[in-house]
Design a protein around this motif. Structure first.
Motif, PDB file in Angstrom:
ATOM      1  N   HIS A 172       0.824  -1.214   0.000  1.00 19.80           N
ATOM      2  CA  HIS A 172       0.000   0.000   0.000  1.00 19.80           C
ATOM      3  C   HIS A 172       0.857   1.264   0.000  1.00 19.80           C
ATOM      4  CE1 HIS A 172      -3.471   2.541   0.583  1.00 19.80           C
ATOM      5  NE2 HIS A 172      -2.830   3.135   1.569  1.00 19.80           N
ATOM      6  N   GLN A 173       1.970   1.259   0.731  1.00 21.12           N
ATOM      7  CA  GLN A 173       2.827   2.449   0.794  1.00 21.12           C
ATOM      8  C   GLN A 173       4.086   2.314  -0.059  1.00 21.12           C
ATOM      9  OE1 GLN A 173       2.075   5.331   1.964  1.00 21.12           O
ATOM     10  NE2 GLN A 173       0.135   4.696   2.854  1.00 21.12           N
ATOM     11  N   ASP A 174       4.150   1.293  -0.908  1.00 25.11           N
ATOM     12  CA  ASP A 174       5.300   1.130  -1.792  1.00 25.11           C
ATOM     13  C   ASP A 174       5.338   2.274  -2.802  1.00 25.11           C
ATOM     14  OD1 ASP A 174       7.410  -0.987  -2.830  1.00 25.11           O
ATOM     15  OD2 ASP A 174       6.349  -0.251  -4.601  1.00 25.11           O
TER      16      ASP A 174
ATOM     17  N   THR B 232       3.429   1.544  -6.199  1.00 28.82           N
ATOM     18  CA  THR B 232       1.965   1.588  -6.206  1.00 28.82           C
ATOM     19  C   THR B 232       1.462   2.999  -5.908  1.00 28.82           C
ATOM     20  OG1 THR B 232       1.783   0.902  -3.878  1.00 28.82           O
ATOM     21  CG2 THR B 232       1.767  -0.840  -5.566  1.00 28.82           C
ATOM     22  N   ARG B 233       2.222   3.766  -5.120  1.00 28.41           N
ATOM     23  CA  ARG B 233       1.815   5.152  -4.864  1.00 28.41           C
ATOM     24  C   ARG B 233       1.934   5.984  -6.139  1.00 28.41           C
ATOM     25  NH1 ARG B 233       5.255   7.181  -0.075  1.00 28.41           N
ATOM     26  NH2 ARG B 233       3.973   9.031  -0.355  1.00 28.41           N
TER      27      ARG B 233
ATOM     28  N   MET C  35      -0.060   1.741 -15.165  1.00 29.66           N
ATOM     29  CA  MET C  35       0.478   0.385 -15.136  1.00 29.66           C
ATOM     30  C   MET C  35       1.153   0.062 -16.460  1.00 29.66           C
ATOM     31  SD  MET C  35       0.985  -2.438 -13.514  1.00 29.66           S
ATOM     32  CE  MET C  35       2.228  -3.333 -14.416  1.00 29.66           C
ATOM     33  N   ARG C  36       0.583   0.507 -17.550  1.00 28.08           N
ATOM     34  CA  ARG C  36       1.200   0.270 -18.864  1.00 28.08           C
ATOM     35  C   ARG C  36       2.541   0.980 -18.970  1.00 28.08           C
ATOM     36  NH1 ARG C  36      -4.372   1.205 -20.686  1.00 28.08           N
ATOM     37  NH2 ARG C  36      -5.305  -0.864 -21.037  1.00 28.08           N
ATOM     38  N   ALA C  37       2.655   2.160 -18.374  1.00 30.90           N
ATOM     39  CA  ALA C  37       3.937   2.871 -18.385  1.00 30.90           C
ATOM     40  C   ALA C  37       4.990   2.081 -17.616  1.00 30.90           C
ATOM     41  CB  ALA C  37       3.768   4.268 -17.788  1.00 30.90           C
ATOM     42  N   ILE C  38       4.586   1.497 -16.486  1.00 35.45           N
ATOM     43  CA  ILE C  38       5.504   0.668 -15.713  1.00 35.45           C
ATOM     44  C   ILE C  38       5.923  -0.551 -16.527  1.00 35.45           C
ATOM     45  CG2 ILE C  38       5.730  -0.794 -13.659  1.00 35.45           C
ATOM     46  CD1 ILE C  38       3.727   1.159 -12.279  1.00 35.45           C
TER      47      ILE C  38
ATOM     48  N   PRO D 292       9.450   6.606  -8.986  1.00 32.90           N
ATOM     49  CA  PRO D 292      10.260   5.621  -8.258  1.00 32.90           C
ATOM     50  C   PRO D 292      11.189   4.849  -9.178  1.00 32.90           C
ATOM     51  CG  PRO D 292       8.012   4.861  -8.469  1.00 32.90           C
ATOM     52  CD  PRO D 292       8.034   6.265  -8.972  1.00 32.90           C
ATOM     53  N   VAL D 293      12.112   4.150  -8.554  1.00 30.82           N
ATOM     54  CA  VAL D 293      13.167   3.430  -9.268  1.00 30.82           C
ATOM     55  C   VAL D 293      12.958   1.931  -9.112  1.00 30.82           C
ATOM     56  CG1 VAL D 293      15.647   2.928  -9.271  1.00 30.82           C
ATOM     57  CG2 VAL D 293      14.839   5.291  -9.010  1.00 30.82           C
TER      58      VAL D 293
END
Length: 197
Positions: free
Chosen positions: A27-29, A32-33, A102-105, A187-188
Protein backbone atom coordinates in the motif's frame (compact mmCIF):
# COMPACT_ATOMS: atom_id res chain seq x y z
CA UNK A 1 8.83 -21.11 10.98
CA UNK A 2 6.49 -23.04 8.71
CA UNK A 3 7.91 -24.71 5.64
CA UNK A 4 7.06 -23.06 2.33
CA UNK A 5 4.11 -24.67 0.62
CA UNK A 6 4.34 -26.45 -2.69
CA UNK A 7 3.30 -24.16 -5.57
CA UNK A 8 0.83 -26.80 -6.75
CA UNK A 9 -1.11 -26.63 -3.46
CA UNK A 10 -2.55 -23.15 -3.96
CA UNK A 11 -6.32 -23.55 -3.84
CA UNK A 12 -8.92 -21.05 -5.05
CA UNK A 13 -9.72 -20.09 -1.46
CA UNK A 14 -6.13 -18.84 -1.00
CA UNK A 15 -6.24 -16.36 -3.88
CA UNK A 16 -8.24 -13.70 -2.01
CA UNK A 17 -6.18 -13.72 1.22
CA UNK A 18 -2.88 -13.66 -0.69
CA UNK A 19 -4.12 -10.77 -2.85
CA UNK A 20 -5.12 -8.88 0.32
CA UNK A 21 -1.72 -9.60 1.90
CA UNK A 22 0.11 -8.21 -1.13
CA UNK A 23 -2.20 -5.18 -1.28
CA UNK A 24 -1.61 -4.42 2.38
CA UNK A 25 2.17 -4.82 2.16
CA UNK A 26 2.46 -2.75 -1.01
CA UNK A 27 0.00 0.00 0.00
CA UNK A 28 2.83 2.45 0.79
CA UNK A 29 5.30 1.13 -1.79
CA UNK A 30 6.69 3.88 -4.02
CA UNK A 31 5.63 2.01 -7.16
CA UNK A 32 1.97 1.59 -6.21
CA UNK A 33 1.81 5.15 -4.86
CA UNK A 34 3.07 6.40 -8.23
CA UNK A 35 0.51 4.24 -10.04
CA UNK A 36 -2.43 5.19 -7.79
CA UNK A 37 -1.59 8.40 -5.89
CA UNK A 38 -4.81 8.61 -3.87
CA UNK A 39 -4.57 6.56 -0.66
CA UNK A 40 -8.24 5.61 -0.58
CA UNK A 41 -8.41 4.54 -4.21
CA UNK A 42 -5.16 2.62 -3.83
CA UNK A 43 -6.61 0.67 -0.90
CA UNK A 44 -9.72 -0.10 -2.94
CA UNK A 45 -7.96 -1.15 -6.14
CA UNK A 46 -4.81 -2.98 -5.06
CA UNK A 47 -6.51 -6.24 -3.98
CA UNK A 48 -7.96 -6.65 -7.49
CA UNK A 49 -4.66 -5.65 -9.07
CA UNK A 50 -2.74 -8.26 -7.09
CA UNK A 51 -5.41 -10.89 -7.69
CA UNK A 52 -4.50 -10.71 -11.40
CA UNK A 53 -0.88 -11.54 -10.59
CA UNK A 54 -1.69 -14.23 -8.03
CA UNK A 55 -3.91 -16.00 -10.58
CA UNK A 56 -1.34 -15.56 -13.35
CA UNK A 57 1.46 -17.04 -11.26
CA UNK A 58 -0.77 -19.82 -9.93
CA UNK A 59 -1.59 -20.85 -13.50
CA UNK A 60 2.14 -21.49 -13.98
CA UNK A 61 2.73 -23.08 -10.53
CA UNK A 62 4.56 -19.92 -9.53
CA UNK A 63 3.13 -19.18 -6.07
CA UNK A 64 4.94 -20.07 -2.85
CA UNK A 65 3.73 -19.30 0.65
CA UNK A 66 5.19 -19.66 4.13
CA UNK A 67 4.25 -18.91 7.73
CA UNK A 68 0.66 -20.12 7.28
CA UNK A 69 0.03 -17.55 4.56
CA UNK A 70 1.98 -14.75 6.22
CA UNK A 71 4.47 -14.60 3.33
CA UNK A 72 4.05 -15.05 -0.41
CA UNK A 73 6.29 -15.09 -3.47
CA UNK A 74 4.96 -14.78 -7.03
CA UNK A 75 7.02 -15.74 -10.06
CA UNK A 76 6.88 -17.10 -13.58
CA UNK A 77 9.13 -20.07 -14.42
CA UNK A 78 11.32 -20.19 -17.50
CA UNK A 79 9.26 -20.85 -20.61
CA UNK A 80 5.98 -19.53 -19.18
CA UNK A 81 3.88 -18.04 -21.97
CA UNK A 82 1.71 -15.09 -20.95
CA UNK A 83 -1.28 -13.94 -23.00
CA UNK A 84 -0.35 -10.26 -22.93
CA UNK A 85 -3.68 -9.11 -24.37
CA UNK A 86 -5.63 -11.01 -21.72
CA UNK A 87 -3.31 -9.71 -19.00
CA UNK A 88 -3.78 -6.13 -20.16
CA UNK A 89 -7.55 -6.63 -20.17
CA UNK A 90 -7.54 -8.04 -16.64
CA UNK A 91 -5.37 -5.20 -15.36
CA UNK A 92 -7.56 -2.63 -17.11
CA UNK A 93 -10.62 -4.11 -15.43
CA UNK A 94 -8.88 -4.05 -12.04
CA UNK A 95 -7.40 -0.56 -12.30
CA UNK A 96 -9.85 1.42 -14.43
CA UNK A 97 -8.42 4.85 -15.14
CA UNK A 98 -5.10 3.94 -13.54
CA UNK A 99 -4.35 1.26 -16.13
CA UNK A 100 -2.31 3.69 -18.23
CA UNK A 101 0.10 4.16 -15.34
CA UNK A 102 0.48 0.39 -15.14
CA UNK A 103 1.20 0.27 -18.86
CA UNK A 104 3.94 2.87 -18.39
CA UNK A 105 5.50 0.67 -15.71
CA UNK A 106 5.23 -2.42 -17.93
CA UNK A 107 6.81 -0.57 -20.86
CA UNK A 108 9.76 0.47 -18.71
CA UNK A 109 10.13 -3.07 -17.37
CA UNK A 110 10.20 -4.43 -20.92
CA UNK A 111 13.17 -2.18 -21.72
CA UNK A 112 15.28 -3.68 -18.95
CA UNK A 113 14.09 -7.27 -19.15
CA UNK A 114 16.85 -9.71 -20.20
CA UNK A 115 16.03 -11.00 -23.67
CA UNK A 116 17.20 -14.29 -25.09
CA UNK A 117 18.17 -15.74 -21.69
CA UNK A 118 15.81 -18.36 -20.23
CA UNK A 119 15.00 -17.36 -16.66
CA UNK A 120 12.58 -17.35 -13.78
CA UNK A 121 10.96 -13.95 -13.27
CA UNK A 122 10.03 -12.86 -9.75
CA UNK A 123 7.13 -10.40 -9.86
CA UNK A 124 6.13 -9.79 -6.23
CA UNK A 125 6.97 -10.93 -2.74
CA UNK A 126 5.53 -9.85 0.60
CA UNK A 127 5.73 -10.70 4.30
CA UNK A 128 3.11 -9.47 6.74
CA UNK A 129 4.37 -6.78 9.14
CA UNK A 130 5.28 -8.40 12.42
CA UNK A 131 6.66 -11.44 10.62
CA UNK A 132 9.29 -9.57 8.62
CA UNK A 133 13.03 -10.10 9.14
CA UNK A 134 12.39 -13.64 10.32
CA UNK A 135 13.68 -15.47 7.26
CA UNK A 136 10.34 -16.19 5.60
CA UNK A 137 11.14 -14.38 2.34
CA UNK A 138 14.65 -15.83 2.16
CA UNK A 139 13.17 -19.31 2.55
CA UNK A 140 10.72 -18.70 -0.30
CA UNK A 141 13.40 -17.28 -2.58
CA UNK A 142 15.74 -20.16 -1.84
CA UNK A 143 13.03 -22.69 -2.63
CA UNK A 144 12.30 -21.04 -5.98
CA UNK A 145 16.02 -20.78 -6.74
CA UNK A 146 16.46 -24.51 -6.18
CA UNK A 147 13.96 -25.05 -8.98
CA UNK A 148 15.73 -22.61 -11.28
CA UNK A 149 19.12 -24.14 -10.46
CA UNK A 150 17.81 -27.66 -11.16
CA UNK A 151 16.69 -26.43 -14.59
CA UNK A 152 19.99 -24.64 -15.20
CA UNK A 153 18.42 -21.22 -15.77
CA UNK A 154 18.93 -17.79 -14.24
CA UNK A 155 16.50 -15.70 -12.22
CA UNK A 156 15.52 -12.06 -12.71
CA UNK A 157 13.83 -9.55 -10.42
CA UNK A 158 13.23 -5.80 -10.35
CA UNK A 159 13.55 -4.59 -6.77
CA UNK A 160 11.25 -1.67 -5.97
CA UNK A 161 12.40 -1.09 -2.37
CA UNK A 162 15.57 -1.32 -0.28
CA UNK A 163 14.07 -4.29 1.55
CA UNK A 164 13.39 -6.13 -1.69
CA UNK A 165 16.90 -5.44 -2.92
CA UNK A 166 18.42 -6.63 0.36
CA UNK A 167 16.41 -9.87 0.31
CA UNK A 168 17.50 -10.48 -3.27
CA UNK A 169 21.17 -9.83 -2.52
CA UNK A 170 21.07 -12.26 0.41
CA UNK A 171 20.31 -15.12 -1.95
CA UNK A 172 22.84 -14.19 -4.62
CA UNK A 173 21.23 -11.62 -6.92
CA UNK A 174 23.43 -8.88 -8.34
CA UNK A 175 22.62 -5.64 -10.11
CA UNK A 176 21.92 -5.98 -13.84
CA UNK A 177 22.25 -2.84 -15.93
CA UNK A 178 21.01 0.66 -15.10
CA UNK A 179 18.08 1.45 -12.82
CA UNK A 180 14.67 1.90 -14.41
CA UNK A 181 13.28 5.31 -13.43
CA UNK A 182 9.61 6.15 -13.92
CA UNK A 183 8.66 9.54 -15.42
CA UNK A 184 8.32 12.71 -13.37
CA UNK A 185 11.02 11.82 -10.85
CA UNK A 186 9.08 8.64 -10.21
CA UNK A 187 10.26 5.62 -8.26
CA UNK A 188 13.17 3.43 -9.27
CA UNK A 189 13.18 -0.24 -10.19
CA UNK A 190 16.53 -1.99 -9.79
CA UNK A 191 17.02 -4.90 -12.24
CA UNK A 192 18.83 -7.82 -10.59
CA UNK A 193 20.03 -11.18 -11.89
CA UNK A 194 21.23 -14.47 -10.42
CA UNK A 195 23.03 -17.10 -12.50
CA UNK A 196 22.12 -20.75 -11.92
CA UNK A 197 24.32 -22.73 -9.53
Amino acid sequence: MSAPSSPSRLGPSAVGPLSELLASCFHQDALTRWMIPDDRRRAELLPGFFRVFVELSAAHEGVLTAGDGEAVLLFLPAGAVVDEEALDGALSAALGGYAEAMRAIASLQAQGHPAGRPHYYVSFGAVRPGRQKGGLMSALLERMLRRADAEGVGTYVEASSPGGEAASRRVGFERLGPDLVLPGDGPVLRPMWRDPR
